[in-house]
Design an enzyme around this catalytic site. Structure first.
Site, PDB file in Angstrom:
ATOM      1  N   VAL A  71      12.732   3.566  -4.254  1.00 16.67           N
ATOM      2  CA  VAL A  71      11.867   4.068  -3.613  1.00 16.67           C
ATOM      3  C   VAL A  71      10.360   3.808  -4.295  1.00 16.67           C
ATOM      4  O   VAL A  71       9.272   3.466  -3.744  1.00 16.67           O
ATOM      5  CB  VAL A  71      12.084   5.658  -3.416  1.00 16.67           C
ATOM      6  N   CYS A  72      10.559   3.933  -5.729  1.00 14.71           N
ATOM      7  CA  CYS A  72       9.284   3.602  -6.361  1.00 14.71           C
ATOM      8  C   CYS A  72       8.535   2.446  -6.226  1.00 14.71           C
ATOM      9  O   CYS A  72       7.408   2.130  -5.994  1.00 14.71           O
ATOM     10  CB  CYS A  72       9.732   3.833  -7.785  1.00 14.71           C
ATOM     11  N   SER A  73       9.661   1.422  -5.935  1.00 13.01           N
ATOM     12  CA  SER A  73       9.140  -0.178  -5.980  1.00 13.01           C
ATOM     13  C   SER A  73       8.370  -0.266  -4.550  1.00 13.01           C
ATOM     14  O   SER A  73       7.642  -1.281  -4.525  1.00 13.01           O
ATOM     15  CB  SER A  73      10.188  -0.983  -6.197  1.00 13.01           C
TER      16      SER A  73
END
Lengths: 190, 203
Positions: B92-94
């Site tokens: 998700v962060c990416s």
């Protein structure tokens, strides 16, 4: 001279490898277009482009779109590949418009996977996208259409009185004319 | 002789093929292949130590851009969006910060700067964010002392990563909005835009 005789064979083997990969990415079996419900947009130009009969704000099905070939792009504002692919997709839209004939309606729409209306609108404005975009904040449409990452391109065509999926491709593309050729060839329209 | 030629041909072809594959690994198309999938995680695993209406605790952290960044340096000039994300090279962060890179105009319109923060070290953050395009906002490393800033804010998880949290701070340095999102879910851009609009409408 003799030592160069293996080169054509090498070239053939490399070509074989790459061609094999390319086919694997786009090959798909014909499948019915699942029932997907969207909302008729307010924009009159979009309603005309999609050939819809209902009122803005009311539901319609993907299969209601009046198109001999319908290309669906599953994208996300957050996806760097979708951002990178956006200019090529815009060019594809222009090419589809140029290829249109009275007896051949070619339509493209975008569906923002896991994107809110605001995120879809930000993407539309950022890339000056002329074709209709819809939001799919809970990924329900993405799941029904069996998206495989973003961007995913799904081609649909008429098959008698039904619509079927005949084309799938995951990942962006850099050569819109070639992409269109592949699409129309796969649809049996070229 | 023919066998030798065929063997050389196959080796040459494989060399070209794998070299091409290696070159493609440098391109963003293969970025997702580098991402580690941690699976479904406990949605929230910390207790906030800040509240809306309080002064945001000041901090100074090193950035991938080379300079140290201090929160209070934006006082009087910019609204600040602190974006804590759990860890580099995770799913998700990416996908979160590339959206903020793209939506730059929305932040600038609301006179806001993002400070992206993770507990990863600078070299890791450098490699990870290279794939995100033109990172126009500071990306800060809360690596050492590990998670010190995240801990002060109450968003350090028990495994040493941070929550997926957005903290909106106005130009006076006051916390105006907080969202500690389920770590498995990307927070909507709407939260940031609505918060910033609200701040600017009251100015």
């Amino acid at each position: 001279m003799k030592k160069f005789t293996f080169l054509p064979l090498s070239v053939f083997i490399v070509f074989f490898f790459f061609t094999g990969i390319s086919i694997a990415e786009t090959k798909t079996e014909i499948a019915p277009l699942p029932d997907v419900t969207l909302t008729i947009p307010e924009n009159k130009a979009y309603i005309d482009y999609l050939g819809l009969k209902g009122e803005p704000g009311t539901p319609f099905k993907l299969s209601d779109i009046d198109a001999d070939v319908l290309m669906i792009e599953l994208f996300s504002m957050y996806c760097p590949y979708c951002q990178k692919a956006a200019p090529a997709v815009n060019e594809l839209y222009e090419l589809l418009e140029q290829k249109k004939r009275p007896d051949l309606k070619l339509v493209i729409i975008g569906i923002g996977a896991n994107n809110t209306d605001l995120e879809v609108e930000t993407f539309r404005q950022g890339f000056k996208i002329a074709f209709p975009l819809f939001s799919d904040p809970d990924l329900s449409i993405y799941k029904i259409l069996e998206g495989a990452g973003t961007p995913t391109f799904i081609g649909c065509k008429k098959d008698g009185d039904k619509k079927v999926i005949f084309f799938r491709k995951s990942g962006g593309f850099t050569d819109p004319p070639e992409f269109l050729d592949n699409l129309l060839n796969s649809a049996g329209l070229k | 002789m023919l066998v030798k030629q065929i063997a050389i041909s196959v080796l040459t072809a494989l060399t070209i093929f794998f070299h091409a594959d290696f070159v493609r690994a440098d391109e963003p198309e293969n970025y997702h292949e580098l991402i580690f999938n941690p699976g479904q995680l406990k949605p929230v695993d910390s207790e906030l130590k800040i509240k809306v209406g309080e002064s945001a605790p000041d901090f100074t952290l090193p950035s991938i851009q080379g300079k140290k960044v201090t929160l209070s340096q934006f006082k009087g000039s910019k609204n600040v969006v602190l974006s804590f994300v759990p860890a580099a090279w995770t799913p998700v962060c990416s996908d979160q910060w590339p959206g903020y890179v793209f939506a730059r105009q929305l932040f600038e319109k609301d006179n806001a700067i993002i400070l992206g923060i993770t507990v990863d070290n600078i070299p890791t953050l450098h490699a990870w964010t290279r794939q995100m395009g033109n990172i126009w906002f500071p990306v800060l490393s809360d690596f050492w002392p590990h998670g010190a800033v995240a801990s002060v804010y109450g968003v350090l998880r028990s495994n040493g990563t941070t929550e997926r949290a957005l903290i909106i701070i106005d130009k006076q340095g006051i916390i105006r909005d907080i969202l500690v999102e389920d770590i498995n879910v990307r927070p909507p851009l709407d939260f940031i835009v609505n918060s910033l609009n609200q701040i600017n409408s009251k100015e």
